[in-house]
Design an enzyme around this catalytic site. Structure first.
Site, PDB file in Angstrom:
ATOM      1  N   ASN A  42       0.829  -1.207   0.000  1.00 46.19           N
ATOM      2  CA  ASN A  42       0.000   0.000   0.000  1.00 46.19           C
ATOM      3  C   ASN A  42       0.864   1.257   0.000  1.00 46.19           C
ATOM      4  OD1 ASN A  42      -2.409  -1.277  -0.187  1.00 46.19           O
ATOM      5  ND2 ASN A  42      -3.195  -0.683   1.819  1.00 46.19           N
ATOM      6  N   LEU A  85      -0.498   5.381 -11.984  1.00 48.56           N
ATOM      7  CA  LEU A  85       0.242   6.553 -12.461  1.00 48.56           C
ATOM      8  C   LEU A  85      -0.734   7.610 -12.964  1.00 48.56           C
ATOM      9  CD1 LEU A  85       3.394   5.233 -14.389  1.00 48.56           C
ATOM     10  CD2 LEU A  85       3.283   6.352 -12.150  1.00 48.56           C
ATOM     11  N   CYS A 118      -7.813   3.078   3.208  1.00 47.68           N
ATOM     12  CA  CYS A 118      -6.586   2.286   3.310  1.00 47.68           C
ATOM     13  C   CYS A 118      -5.302   3.091   3.155  1.00 47.68           C
ATOM     14  CB  CYS A 118      -6.612   1.172   2.280  1.00 47.68           C
ATOM     15  SG  CYS A 118      -8.071   0.142   2.447  1.00 47.68           S
TER      16      CYS A 118
HETATM   17  C1  UGA Z   1      -6.159   0.007  -1.854  1.00 45.04           C
HETATM   18  C2  UGA Z   1      -5.205  -0.965  -2.580  1.00 45.04           C
HETATM   19  O1  UGA Z   1      -5.162  -0.644  -3.978  1.00 45.04           O
HETATM   20  C3  UGA Z   1      -5.642  -2.419  -2.387  1.00 45.04           C
HETATM   21  O2  UGA Z   1      -4.693  -3.302  -2.992  1.00 45.04           O
HETATM   22  C4  UGA Z   1      -5.736  -2.706  -0.892  1.00 45.04           C
HETATM   23  O3  UGA Z   1      -6.197  -4.032  -0.638  1.00 45.04           O
HETATM   24  C5  UGA Z   1      -6.696  -1.724  -0.244  1.00 45.04           C
HETATM   25  O4  UGA Z   1      -6.228  -0.378  -0.486  1.00 45.04           O
HETATM   26  C6  UGA Z   1      -6.724  -2.031   1.234  1.00 45.04           C
HETATM   27  O5  UGA Z   1      -5.684  -1.881   1.889  1.00 45.04           O
HETATM   28  O6  UGA Z   1      -7.750  -2.502   1.723  1.00 45.04           O
HETATM   29  P1  UGA Z   1      -8.591   1.032  -2.374  1.00 45.04           P
HETATM   30  O7  UGA Z   1      -8.321   1.934  -1.220  1.00 45.04           O
HETATM   31  O8  UGA Z   1      -9.886   0.309  -2.442  1.00 45.04           O
HETATM   32  O9  UGA Z   1      -7.443  -0.109  -2.468  1.00 45.04           O
HETATM   33  O10 UGA Z   1      -8.517   1.901  -3.709  1.00 45.04           O
HETATM   34  P2  UGA Z   1      -7.443   2.210  -4.834  1.00 45.04           P
HETATM   35  O11 UGA Z   1      -8.008   1.829  -6.141  1.00 45.04           O
HETATM   36  O12 UGA Z   1      -6.123   1.703  -4.498  1.00 45.04           O
HETATM   37  O13 UGA Z   1      -7.426   3.822  -4.801  1.00 45.04           O
HETATM   38  C7  UGA Z   1      -6.959   4.530  -3.654  1.00 45.04           C
HETATM   39  C8  UGA Z   1      -6.920   6.026  -3.946  1.00 45.04           C
HETATM   40  O14 UGA Z   1      -5.867   6.320  -4.860  1.00 45.04           O
HETATM   41  C9  UGA Z   1      -8.199   6.592  -4.595  1.00 45.04           C
HETATM   42  O15 UGA Z   1      -8.501   7.827  -3.999  1.00 45.04           O
HETATM   43  C10 UGA Z   1      -7.817   6.772  -6.048  1.00 45.04           C
HETATM   44  O16 UGA Z   1      -8.536   7.802  -6.662  1.00 45.04           O
HETATM   45  C11 UGA Z   1      -6.351   7.134  -5.917  1.00 45.04           C
HETATM   46  N1  UGA Z   1      -5.567   6.830  -7.126  1.00 45.04           N
HETATM   47  C12 UGA Z   1      -5.407   5.542  -7.541  1.00 45.04           C
HETATM   48  C13 UGA Z   1      -4.958   7.868  -7.834  1.00 45.04           C
HETATM   49  O17 UGA Z   1      -5.077   9.057  -7.455  1.00 45.04           O
HETATM   50  N2  UGA Z   1      -4.210   7.562  -8.938  1.00 45.04           N
HETATM   51  C14 UGA Z   1      -4.043   6.294  -9.379  1.00 45.04           C
HETATM   52  O18 UGA Z   1      -3.341   6.096 -10.395  1.00 45.04           O
HETATM   53  C15 UGA Z   1      -4.657   5.250  -8.664  1.00 45.04           C
END
Ligand code: UGA
Length: 437
Positions: free
Chosen positions: A208, A250, A260
């Site tokens: 994470n 990215l 998370c």
């Molecule tokens: C994250 C991890 O991706 C999972 O692998 C993990 O199991 C989970 O936390 C956890 O610990 O339970 P999640 O929080 O559901 O999952 O969502 P993500 O898709 O990872 O996005 C997290 C944040 O990052 C969002 O606000 C999203 O908008 C942002 N993000 C994501 C970006 O700003 N840019 C990106 O390229 C990807």
């Protein structure tokens, strides 16, 4: 899926991770006993009502209604299952450490037994497994086994992530419980890393933290792109084609949120600090993310001057699309900052309004993107819900009082937006306003 007899399991905690784990194993053929202390939640689940909004979850739970059992009593799970998956919340405390009280409540409730094991799904600090085993020994329950089995699924695509994972990580002491958890996951076509408990715990936190670092990194590159005239979308594409870097995570934007990343990055930083190590890089990851949420304000002020009395519309509030989760959503900081700067804020989210109302005050909730646009001086895209990709930009421009569209997720087509006369600002992309194409 095959219908051969599979191990019955227990799952404690019917939140997001618990329910997905439960129904995922049900899909693979297991009977599952879901336990929660919240009587109302258990009652609702018995009626087929799901407490969270997650695509496909309700349908899959309904499909396996005969394999899913719900109870408030841990004994029910222990009677039927050897393995008790623990998926309770570990929210941050004021010190930034994880609050393990719900985990410890389960540990305390476990009876002495040489036939049961705890399988830890909740995200816990490295060393938790060893501490729990010590507690078991001190309480005369030393025969209980412990397995660390961190969860990597993402909200919004959780079912798919469970059924088609990149990998599963299982940390144990080479005993029957580890063998049993490996056997459960072997049904999935994915690599399994079987390792020691501490390393498994650290894989979760490090993964994470690394993904959050990737996001803060690309957000800083975006900010430099704004100074230099490069386009971060092109830059990310070019970087992502390098297999060593990879194209995922990215996407520059207005910062990461959710239950998370913010919590786990801080928890790892604190864990390191508690052990005497200063995790310098993570401090920057956190700081960049905080500043990123606020950069939208500067973009608005650049075009509108003072925000006092300005009508600002927000498209999307959830921390990301396909979820109603508002925990640590960037929209929380953004809407509060806008109001502090004197703006009037209206917002629309296709799913998260109910959750948002619990956390946001002073915002006028609308029921469509059109209503958000009506009379607005500026509209900000906060969450990249797919329906916003279909917005009629000409109609949006007509409805607005002003003409500023800030795309906080680089989601919309800049050319199309400028063609209908909107001033289009994104994150790390050339302004190009005044020119078409
Ligand atoms: C994250 C991890 O991706 C999972 O692998 C993990 O199991 C989970 O936390 C956890 O610990 O339970 P999640 O929080 O559901 O999952 O969502 P993500 O898709 O990872 O996005 C997290 C944040 O990052 C969002 O606000 C999203 O908008 C942002 N993000 C994501 C970006 O700003 N840019 C990106 O390229 C990807």
């Amino acid at each position: 899926m095959g219908t051969e007899q599979r191990e019955t399991i227990g799952v404690v905690g019917t939140g997001y991770v618990g329910l997905v784990t439960a129904v995922g194993f049900a899909e693979l053929g297991s009977e599952v006993w879901c336990i929660d202390i919240d009587e109302q939640k258990i009652e609702n689940l018995k009626q087929g009502r799901i407490p969270i909004w997650e695509p496909g979850l309700e349908e899959l739970v309904a499909k396996h209604a005969d394999r899913m059992h719900y109870s408030t009593s841990l004994d029910d799970a222990l009677e039927h299952a050897r393995l008790l998956f623990v998926a309770v919340g570990t929210p941050p405390t004021y010190s930034g450490d994880a609050d393990l009280s719900a985990v410890h409540a389960v540990v305390e409730a476990m009876p002495a037994s040489d036939k049961h094991a705890i399988v830890m799904k909740s995200t816990v600090p490295c060393g938790t497994g060893d501490n729990i085993k010590r507690v078991f020994r001190e309480q005369g329950k030393g025969e209980l086994k412990y397995v660390s089995c961190p969860e990597f699924l993402k909200e919004g695509s959780a079912i798919k992530d469970f059924l088609e994972p990149d990998r599963n990580v299982i940390g144990d002491e080479g005993d029957w419980a580890g063998d049993a958890v490996v056997a459960l996951y072997e049904a999935l076509d994915a690599p399994i890393l079987r390792t020691d408990i501490r390393s498994a715990e650290m894989v979760k936190l490090a993964s994470n933290a690394f993904l959050a670092t990737k996001i803060s990194f690309i957000n800083e590159i975006a900010n430099v792109c704004e100074e230099t005239g490069a386009d971060v979308v092109e830059v990310a594409k070019g970087m992502g084609l390098d297999g060593r870097i990879g194209s995922q995570f990215l996407q520059a934007g207005i910062g990461f949120g959710g239950s998370c990343f913010p919590k786990d990055v801080t928890a790892l930083k604190q864990l390191a600090g508690n052990s005497g190590y200063h995790f310098q890089l993570l401090n920057s990851v956190i700081e960049v993310n905080e500043l990123q949420k606020r950069r939208v304000i500067a973009k608005l002020e650049k075009h509108l001057g003072s925000l006092v009395g300005k009508e600002i519309g927000l498209l999307g509030l959830a921390f990301k699309p396909n979820t109603d989760d508002m925990r640590d959503a960037s929209s929380l900081v953004l809407s509060a900052r806008l109001q502090a700067a004197g703006a009037r804020v209206r917002a629309y989210d296709p799913v998260a309004e109910e959750e948002a109302r619990k956390l946001i005050s002073g915002v006028d909730f609308k029921s469509s993107s059109q209503e958000v646009a009506d009379g607005a001086d500026a509209v900000v895209l906060v969450t990249e819900w797919s329906e916003f990709g279909d917005i009629d930009l000409a109609d949006l421009a007509k409805r607005m009082r002003g003409s500023l569209l800030v795309d906080g997720r680089n989601f919309l087509d800049p050319v199309a937006a400028r063609r209908v006369g909107l001033i289009y600002e994104a994150i790390g992309r050339p302004s190009g306003n005044g020119q078409i194409g």
